[in-house]
Design a protein around this motif. Structure first.
Motif, short mmCIF file in Angstrom:
data_model
loop_
_atom_site.label_atom_id
_atom_site.label_comp_id
_atom_site.label_asym_id
_atom_site.label_seq_id
_atom_site.Cartn_x
_atom_site.Cartn_y
_atom_site.Cartn_z
N LYS A 1 -2.92 -9.73 -5.88
CA LYS A 1 -2.98 -8.40 -5.29
C LYS A 1 -3.10 -8.46 -3.77
CE LYS A 1 -6.61 -7.72 -7.91
NZ LYS A 1 -6.50 -8.88 -8.74
N THR A 2 -4.08 -9.21 -3.30
CA THR A 2 -4.34 -9.23 -1.86
C THR A 2 -3.18 -9.90 -1.12
OG1 THR A 2 -6.67 -9.29 -2.42
CG2 THR A 2 -6.11 -9.75 -0.13
N THR A 3 -2.56 -10.88 -1.75
CA THR A 3 -1.40 -11.54 -1.13
C THR A 3 -0.23 -10.56 -1.05
OG1 THR A 3 -2.17 -13.57 -2.18
CG2 THR A 3 0.02 -13.63 -1.23
N MET B 1 -6.88 -8.74 3.86
CA MET B 1 -7.86 -7.71 3.50
C MET B 1 -9.20 -8.30 3.06
SD MET B 1 -6.43 -4.74 3.83
CE MET B 1 -7.21 -3.57 2.73
N ASP B 2 -9.21 -9.55 2.66
CA ASP B 2 -10.47 -10.16 2.20
C ASP B 2 -11.28 -10.61 3.42
OD1 ASP B 2 -9.80 -9.76 -0.43
OD2 ASP B 2 -9.17 -11.82 -0.80
N GLN B 3 -11.86 -9.63 4.13
CA GLN B 3 -12.49 -9.96 5.40
C GLN B 3 -13.96 -10.34 5.28
OE1 GLN B 3 -11.60 -6.55 7.66
NE2 GLN B 3 -9.51 -7.22 8.08
N ILE C 1 -4.74 0.83 -1.79
CA ILE C 1 -6.12 0.44 -2.10
C ILE C 1 -6.07 -0.89 -2.83
CG2 ILE C 1 -8.31 1.18 -3.10
CD1 ILE C 1 -6.72 4.00 -3.39
N ASP C 2 -6.60 -1.92 -2.19
CA ASP C 2 -6.66 -3.24 -2.84
C ASP C 2 -7.96 -3.30 -3.63
OD1 ASP C 2 -6.12 -5.87 -3.52
OD2 ASP C 2 -7.04 -6.69 -1.72
N THR C 3 -7.88 -3.77 -4.86
CA THR C 3 -9.09 -3.81 -5.70
C THR C 3 -9.38 -5.23 -6.15
OG1 THR C 3 -7.87 -3.52 -7.77
CG2 THR C 3 -8.52 -1.51 -6.63
N PRO C 4 -10.63 -5.52 -6.54
CA PRO C 4 -10.93 -6.85 -7.07
C PRO C 4 -10.46 -6.98 -8.52
CG PRO C 4 -12.95 -5.60 -6.60
CD PRO C 4 -11.82 -4.65 -6.48
N ILE D 1 -11.77 -14.73 -3.42
CA ILE D 1 -11.59 -13.60 -4.33
C ILE D 1 -11.96 -12.31 -3.60
CG2 ILE D 1 -12.04 -14.83 -6.50
CD1 ILE D 1 -14.90 -13.63 -6.40
N THR D 2 -11.42 -11.21 -4.10
CA THR D 2 -11.78 -9.92 -3.54
C THR D 2 -13.04 -9.44 -4.25
OG1 THR D 2 -9.46 -9.48 -3.12
CG2 THR D 2 -10.93 -7.58 -3.11
N ILE D 3 -14.00 -8.95 -3.49
CA ILE D 3 -15.25 -8.48 -4.08
C ILE D 3 -15.33 -6.95 -3.98
CG2 ILE D 3 -17.78 -8.54 -3.84
CD1 ILE D 3 -17.40 -11.45 -2.79
MG LIG Z 1 -7.70 -9.87 -3.97
#
Ligand SMILES: [Mg+2]
Ligand SMILES: Nc1nc2c(ncn2[C@@H]2O[C@H](COP(=O)(O)OP(=O)(O)OP(=O)(O)O)[C@@H](O)[C@H]2O)c(=O)[nH]1
Length: 610
Positions: free
Chosen positions: A20-22, A45-47, A75-78, A56-58
């Motif tokens: 997702k984040t990629t 976005m994973d700042q 909207i990026d989600t975990p 990982i996205t939290i």
């Molecule tokens: Mg992610």
């Protein structure tokens, strides 16, 4: 009803690591929201520091790009099941979603969870089969499995008619036909414009639902959410409709909208857009901000119940107060309650003991991230072993149960099924890909999962992937005997020496090296037997007339087993604690002296509660 054709609002949802984040990276990069020479790297976005470290996205986050004159709010989600509350928190803002599916793994438990959420909210789904650059991708099969999933979950026939885009997020390419070569991400943007309905807007006085909060040292608290009705501009008077039904009056100090990684100040914003507004001192997630002319609350955001709980207490070890900047009850309590403002699926409760708080979350990782965040902020405290949250329903004790998916090699199946049957798991599915890779699915009470991750990784030599997914509550399955072996416990306070540690290594594995400060009751290692062994790791070799130091030098210690915070939490038993400070993670017995522990054991045997 009117539409805003200049906006699309989409959420990107998927199982963990499906890209997702990629994919957001690819969309941001192609939209030229960065300067040409700006180094932005990957997973832009994973700042958050822990997001970067763990990969990982939290937390769910907003961004936006402009494509052919249309603003696409993204909207990026975990994807990790422990952070499902984040998906529930933000999904209300979107009209469509990109459901990413890894072209090798196919749909996974969390794919099902997030798709169900999205369909229930009426979002228009676009299926994105990602990682098509991978040589082992099995696109046709994964598409078939995804279609099956839709058949199971769709609530209306038109939900079955979803568009599919094939992407390589890392290469920044998308195609509508997997047989063709991708050049850029444009086909995905085109599909979004074509398929995702533009936001419907209602005219009338301003109304927005707060889905997120942020803080700014100049602007103060910032409320983020979608405007459902009307317009908002700086200096507009508004009311905030709080959780308790009360109203508070404010004046908007600033209105911001998203573009790339920035928030830009705008004169006004209208229904359909996702905005950030400042000027509301006391605003919470789920509140509605509305014009005083028509102060109507939107339905509050609902998030699932926590399944795991543990206590957070003031550090009562002999080293308490030495290593943290914040160590008092008051500081700990304030910090935990503050977390509730943004961490929606978390719960905090006072307990009978004023120094201890009960903290409930969606899983061990959910709680471990909070612990690690607090430790880095300078807090020191102690935590107990996580426990599954049981409830009484209709007079009966019930407990949470989960679906457990293990991806591993065929050779480990025997040992894993044996380990899991002791934890009350039932094998529900087993699939082999014909290349020695196997996927096992189990039905297991949450309590059986506690402490399993470490055991699983050891049993599969780190070669396995494990995923869990909350199913619901079932009648209590009975107690599980602790599967863990005994520990080595230090008998006195001091500094560890090679001689003492060498003795300890004769009994088991050690967690610490020489020159480490220890206290009585601290856990310094494990031993293969079920019982704990008390051992003096500070013990020097008896001095004789001979020079003893040389014989000490010749001792070669095995390097200590260093446990991460998550491993430590996973490892401890009910009568143990993890002491967390900005500098150290120590394991300890709740009762520090051997005499106390013996007394406790004998009274427990006699059935006396102390
Ligand atoms: Mg992610
Ligand atoms: N080969 C290949 N790797 C990809 C692709 N997309 C993502 N990855 C890799 O997959 C891993 C996970 O990517 P992320 O973008 O962090 O996945 P995510 O879905 O955001 O993960 P969470 O937010 O933690 O749920 C990273 O190592 C990426 O480089 C792709 O299209 N091809």
């Amino acid at each position: 009803m009117n539409y805003r054709s200049d906006i699309r609002n989409i959420a990107i949802i998927a199982h963990v690591d499906h890209g997702k984040t990629t994919l957001v990276d690819a969309m941001l990069k192609q939209s030229k929201v960065f300067r040409d020479n700006q180094k932005v790297g990957e997973l832009i976005m994973d700042q958050n520091v822990l997001e970067r470290e763990k990969g990982i996205t939290i937390m769910a986050k907003n961004t936006a790009v402009i494509y052919r004159g249309v603003k696409i709010n993204i909207i990026d989600t975990p994807g990790h099941a422990d952070f499902s509350g984040e998906v529930e928190r933000v999904i209300n803002m979107a009209d469509g979603c990109l459901l990413l599916v890894d072209s090798i793994e196919g749909p996974m438990p969390q794919t099902k969870f997030v798709l169900r959420q999205a369909l229930a909210k009426g979002l228009k789904p676009i299926v994105v089969i990602n990682k098509i650059d991978r040589h082992d991708s099995r696109i046709a099969e994964v598409l078939k499995l995804t279609e099956d999933l839709f058949l199971k979950l769709a609530t209306s026939a038109d939900q079955l008619d979803f568009p599919v885009v094939y992407t390589s997020a890392t290469e920044g390419t998308a195609v509508s036909d997997p047989g063709t070569e991708g050049r850029n991400i444009t086909p995905l943007f085109e599909c979004i414009l074509e398929e995702v309905p533009p936001p419907q807007i209602e005219s009338g006085p301003f109304q927005m639902l707060v889905s997120n909060l942020d803080y700014d040292s100049h602007k103060g608290k910032i409320a983020i959410g979608r405007i459902w009705r009307g317009k908002v501009a700086a200096r507009d008077p508004v009311v905030c409709l709080n959780a308790d039904g009360s109203l508070s009056h404010y004046e908007i100090s600033e209105v911001l909208t998203y573009l790339g990684l920035k928030r830009l100040e705008v004169a006004e914003a209208e229904a359909g857009d996702i905005v950030a507004v400042a000027g509301l001192e006391k605003v919470g997630i789920g509140d509605t901000i509305a014009s005083p002319e028509q102060p109507e609350a939107l339905p509050r955001i609902e998030v699932g119940e926590p399944t795991v709980e543990m206590t957070f207490g003031v550090n009562t070890s002999p080293f308490g107060g030495r290593e943290g900047r914040f160590s008092t009850t008051r500081q700990l309590r304030a910090r935990l309650y503050k977390e509730l403002e943004t961490n929606l699926s978390l719960r905090v409760q006072d307990t009978d003991s004023p120094d201890t708080f009960l903290v409930k979350g969606r899983g061990e990782l959910h709680l471990a991230i909070l612990i690690e965040t607090m430790r880095r902020e300078g807090y020191e405290f102690e935590v107990s072993r996580p426990e599954a949250i049981t409830k009484i329903v209709d007079g009966k004790l019930v407990e949470p149960v989960e679906a457990l998916t293990l991806d591993t090699k065929e050779e480990y199946v025997g040992v894993l099924t044996e380990m899991l049957s002791e934890r009350q798991a039932q094998l529900t599915d087993m699939r082999n890909d014909g290349h020695d890779n196997i996927r096992l699915e189990f039905h297991i009470p949450t309590k059986g999962l506690i402490g399993f991750r470490g055991a699983f990784l050891t049993a599969t030599r780190g070669e396995g992937i494990m995923n869990t997914f909350f199913l619901g509550y079932e009648a209590w399955h009975g107690d599980i005997a602790s599967a863990r072996s005994g520990v080595l416990v230090a008998t006195e306070q001091g500094i560890t020496v090679t001689y003492g540690l060498n003795n300890a290594q004769g009994r088991g594995l050690t967690f610490i090296g020489p020159g480490t400060l220890v206290y009585e009751g601290m856990i310094v290692g494990t031993n293969p037997r079920p019982q704990d062994i008390a051992i003096n790791v500070c013990k020097e070799k008896k001095k004789t007339n001979m020079r003893s130091s040389t014989s000490d030098i010749s001792i070669k210690l095995t390097p200590p087993v260093q446990m991460s915070l998550e491993q430590a939490i996973d490892f401890i038993n009910k009568d143990e604690l993890v002491e967390v400070t900005p500098e150290n993670i120590r394991l300890r017995k709740k009762l520090l002296t051997q005499a106390q522990r013996l007394r406790d054991r004998s009274s427990a045997r006699r059935g006396i509660k102390q």
